[in-house]
Design a protein around this motif. Structure first.
Motif, PDB file in Angstrom:
ATOM      1  N   GLY A 103      79.075  18.690  47.487  1.00 39.48           N
ATOM      2  CA  GLY A 103      80.474  17.892  47.145  1.00 39.48           C
ATOM      3  C   GLY A 103      80.211  17.556  45.333  1.00 39.48           C
ATOM      4  N   ARG A 104      81.020  16.773  44.930  1.00 41.78           N
ATOM      5  CA  ARG A 104      81.309  16.354  43.581  1.00 41.78           C
ATOM      6  C   ARG A 104      81.080  14.806  43.620  1.00 41.78           C
ATOM      7  N   SER A 105      80.560  14.338  42.255  1.00 41.80           N
ATOM      8  CA  SER A 105      80.730  12.945  42.086  1.00 41.80           C
ATOM      9  C   SER A 105      82.056  12.439  41.868  1.00 41.80           C
ATOM     10  N   ASP A 106      82.879  12.016  42.906  1.00 39.71           N
ATOM     11  CA  ASP A 106      84.305  11.498  42.621  1.00 39.71           C
ATOM     12  C   ASP A 106      84.450  10.253  41.700  1.00 39.71           C
ATOM     13  N   ALA A 107      83.332   9.624  41.377  1.00 43.60           N
ATOM     14  CA  ALA A 107      83.372   8.457  40.467  1.00 43.60           C
ATOM     15  C   ALA A 107      81.910   8.209  39.874  1.00 43.60           C
ATOM     16  N   LEU A 121      77.474  -5.422  32.988  1.00 44.91           N
ATOM     17  CA  LEU A 121      78.534  -4.811  32.040  1.00 44.91           C
ATOM     18  C   LEU A 121      78.839  -3.596  32.696  1.00 44.91           C
ATOM     19  N   MET A 122      80.128  -2.994  32.943  1.00 45.92           N
ATOM     20  CA  MET A 122      80.340  -2.220  33.804  1.00 45.92           C
ATOM     21  C   MET A 122      81.366  -1.099  33.070  1.00 45.92           C
ATOM     22  N   PHE A 123      81.038   0.154  33.190  1.00 39.01           N
ATOM     23  CA  PHE A 123      82.278   1.004  32.706  1.00 39.01           C
ATOM     24  C   PHE A 123      82.078   2.280  33.595  1.00 39.01           C
ATOM     25  N   ASN A 124      83.221   3.289  33.540  1.00 42.00           N
ATOM     26  CA  ASN A 124      83.260   4.435  34.168  1.00 42.00           C
ATOM     27  C   ASN A 124      83.021   5.420  33.012  1.00 42.00           C
ATOM     28  N   ILE A 125      82.421   6.653  33.478  1.00 42.22           N
ATOM     29  CA  ILE A 125      82.465   7.507  32.733  1.00 42.22           C
ATOM     30  C   ILE A 125      83.402   8.489  33.269  1.00 42.22           C
ATOM     31  N   PRO A 126      84.643   8.869  32.681  1.00 46.55           N
ATOM     32  CA  PRO A 126      85.783   9.671  33.249  1.00 46.55           C
ATOM     33  C   PRO A 126      85.139  10.971  33.960  1.00 46.55           C
ATOM     34  N   ARG A 127      85.368  11.475  34.849  1.00 45.88           N
ATOM     35  CA  ARG A 127      84.893  12.451  35.600  1.00 45.88           C
ATOM     36  C   ARG A 127      85.284  13.828  34.990  1.00 45.88           C
ATOM     37  N   ASP A 128      86.323  13.812  34.077  1.00 46.73           N
ATOM     38  CA  ASP A 128      86.857  15.160  33.551  1.00 46.73           C
ATOM     39  C   ASP A 128      85.906  15.282  32.112  1.00 46.73           C
ATOM     40  N   THR A 129      85.157  14.221  31.702  1.00 44.46           N
ATOM     41  CA  THR A 129      84.571  14.332  30.277  1.00 44.46           C
ATOM     42  C   THR A 129      83.672  15.573  30.104  1.00 44.46           C
ATOM     43  N   ILE A 142      81.578  16.509  33.284  1.00 48.22           N
ATOM     44  CA  ILE A 142      80.522  15.562  33.834  1.00 48.22           C
ATOM     45  C   ILE A 142      80.198  15.572  34.926  1.00 48.22           C
ATOM     46  N   ASN A 143      81.352  15.534  35.946  1.00 50.48           N
ATOM     47  CA  ASN A 143      81.082  15.312  37.437  1.00 50.48           C
ATOM     48  C   ASN A 143      80.619  16.687  38.096  1.00 50.48           C
ATOM     49  N   HIS A 144      80.659  17.705  37.462  1.00 52.12           N
ATOM     50  CA  HIS A 144      80.115  18.968  37.850  1.00 52.12           C
ATOM     51  C   HIS A 144      78.891  18.824  37.967  1.00 52.12           C
ATOM     52  N   ALA A 145      78.061  18.017  37.234  1.00 49.92           N
ATOM     53  CA  ALA A 145      76.457  18.012  37.340  1.00 49.92           C
ATOM     54  C   ALA A 145      76.309  17.816  38.869  1.00 49.92           C
ATOM     55  N   TYR A 146      76.632  16.912  39.431  1.00 47.02           N
ATOM     56  CA  TYR A 146      76.227  16.851  40.944  1.00 47.02           C
ATOM     57  C   TYR A 146      76.245  17.989  41.565  1.00 47.02           C
ATOM     58  N   ALA A 147      77.317  18.581  41.415  1.00 50.51           N
ATOM     59  CA  ALA A 147      77.602  19.925  42.214  1.00 50.51           C
ATOM     60  C   ALA A 147      76.431  21.075  41.950  1.00 50.51           C
ATOM     61  N   VAL A 151      71.744  14.837  42.114  1.00 45.75           N
ATOM     62  CA  VAL A 151      71.258  13.190  41.362  1.00 45.75           C
ATOM     63  C   VAL A 151      70.292  13.532  40.359  1.00 45.75           C
ATOM     64  N   ASN A 152      69.594  14.506  40.259  1.00 42.93           N
ATOM     65  CA  ASN A 152      68.715  14.663  39.058  1.00 42.93           C
ATOM     66  C   ASN A 152      69.611  14.955  37.823  1.00 42.93           C
ATOM     67  N   MET A 153      70.309  16.224  38.315  1.00 44.22           N
ATOM     68  CA  MET A 153      71.144  16.644  37.105  1.00 44.22           C
ATOM     69  C   MET A 153      72.153  15.687  36.674  1.00 44.22           C
ATOM     70  N   SER A 154      72.712  14.983  37.547  1.00 45.40           N
ATOM     71  CA  SER A 154      73.678  14.013  36.893  1.00 45.40           C
ATOM     72  C   SER A 154      73.052  12.719  36.023  1.00 45.40           C
ATOM     73  N   VAL A 155      71.800  12.389  36.509  1.00 41.97           N
ATOM     74  CA  VAL A 155      71.284  11.198  35.775  1.00 41.97           C
ATOM     75  C   VAL A 155      70.883  11.949  34.339  1.00 41.97           C
ATOM     76  N   LYS A 156      70.271  13.082  34.218  1.00 35.77           N
ATOM     77  CA  LYS A 156      70.000  13.589  33.034  1.00 35.77           C
ATOM     78  C   LYS A 156      70.970  13.937  32.067  1.00 35.77           C
TER      79      LYS A 156
END
Length: 326
Positions: A103-107, A121-129, A142-147, A151-156
């Motif tokens: 899957g992908r990170s929806d949020a 402090l809270m903010f979204n990183i828009p998934r199409d960034t 940026i949301n493709h990193a999870y796919a 988690v590793n790739m998303s975090v980095k």
């Protein structure tokens, strides 16, 4: 008289033992659940290999070819130290997970927590960034990193994008998130405009939403005048209410119900010991949640829609994070 004293004493002893036994049971339940949902970043699935078209892509952030190999460096994650109510950062990944598909990170929501300032402090990183996907050698959403690498790739990738470390991550299955909301008794939101989405009518104004309704409320995008930014704002509304409700849990029955849902819906690298520290040292100090947005503009590149964030805006967000954590 002595008989009644004996009876009352016996009842009191039984009651105390019962409360102590239940407390021990609850403690063990929390500990068992904490161990079940714990997953270090080092234990993540290996990333998807880079294809021919992905090699040698220039970094959107630095403007130079990525020095990362086609795979995430598997260095040992250093545990974060929570001594003296130290401020920290959290990356929340709302994952739309499917059968036989990561899957992908929806949020993607970034939190900075500072008890000294009594705020989050809270903010979204828009998934199409559009940004460099660290360890994949590509520039993509940026949301493709999870796919590509979990988690590793998303975090980095987020760390590179914000130029700031992620101390903890929390991955939540979006369907399970609805059940968590139900366990907390629902959420209250202030809906800025009326809309209809997938069989549900959401009126303008104050609404109390159950889990499934909250999930739909947070997913609508195409009928929002602000598009993805409007959806991001609703996602933050929901998460803000979930955080507030979680911090205000007062009954053991709610704790047990919440544990049952969390066990099947959440993965995190927050240890049981850190969870205890949050509850004992942090919870009462967090009074408010401030929200910001990452500014940018949409643009179609080679037929694909991206959200472009300038270096100036990334620097602004970096400084906001730094200032809040100081």
């Amino acid at each position: 008289m002595k008989k009644w004293v004996l009876i009352l004493s016996s009842v009191s002893i039984v009651a105390v033992l019962g409360i102590a036994g239940y407390a021990a049971h609850l403690y063990q339940s929390v500990k068992t659940t904490a161990h079940k949902i714990y997953e270090s970043r080092d234990g993540q699935i290996e990333p998807v290999p880079v294809g021919k078209e992905g090699s040698g892509v220039r970094s959107a952030a630095a403007g130079a070819k990525s020095a990362e190999p086609a795979g995430i460096p598997q260095t040992k994650t250093v545990p974060f130290d929570l001594k003296d109510k130290k401020p920290f950062t959290v990356l929340v990944l709302g994952v739309d997970q499917r059968e036989h598909d990561r899957g992908r990170s929806d949020a993607m929501i970034f939190l900075t927590v500072n008890p000294a300032k009594q705020s989050i402090l809270m903010f979204n990183i828009p998934r199409d960034t559009r940004t460099e996907i660290v360890g994949h050698g590509t520039v993509d959403k940026i949301n493709h990193a999870y796919a590509f690498g979990g988690v590793n790739m998303s975090v980095k990738t987020v760390e590179r994008f914000l130029d700031y470390p992620v101390n903890y991550y929390v991955k939540v299955n979006m369907e399970g998130f609805a059940r968590i909301i139900d366990s907390l008794g629902g959420v209250e939101v202030d809906n800025p405009f009326a809309f209809y989405y997938e069989g549900h009518q959401f009126d303008k104004g104050e609404l109390r939403l159950k889990g499934e309704e909250a999930l739909l409320y947070s997913r609508m995008r195409y009928d929002d005048p602000r598009g993805d930014m409007g959806r991001n704002a609703r996602q933050r509304q929901i998460l803000q209410q979930v955080i507030k409700n979680s911090l205000n849990i007062a009954t053991v029955t709610k704790i047990e119900s919440l544990l049952d849902e969390v066990a099947d819906s959440v993965k995190t690298d927050i240890t049981f010991e850190d969870m205890k520290t949050f509850l004992t040292d942090y919870r009462t100090d967090l009074k408010k949640i401030d929200q910001v947005e990452i500014g940018g503009q949409g643009q179609r590149i080679k037929g694909i829609w991206y959200y472009l964030v300038s270096d100036k805006e990334r620097s602004r967000i970096h400084q906001l994070i730094k200032a809040h954590l100081e």
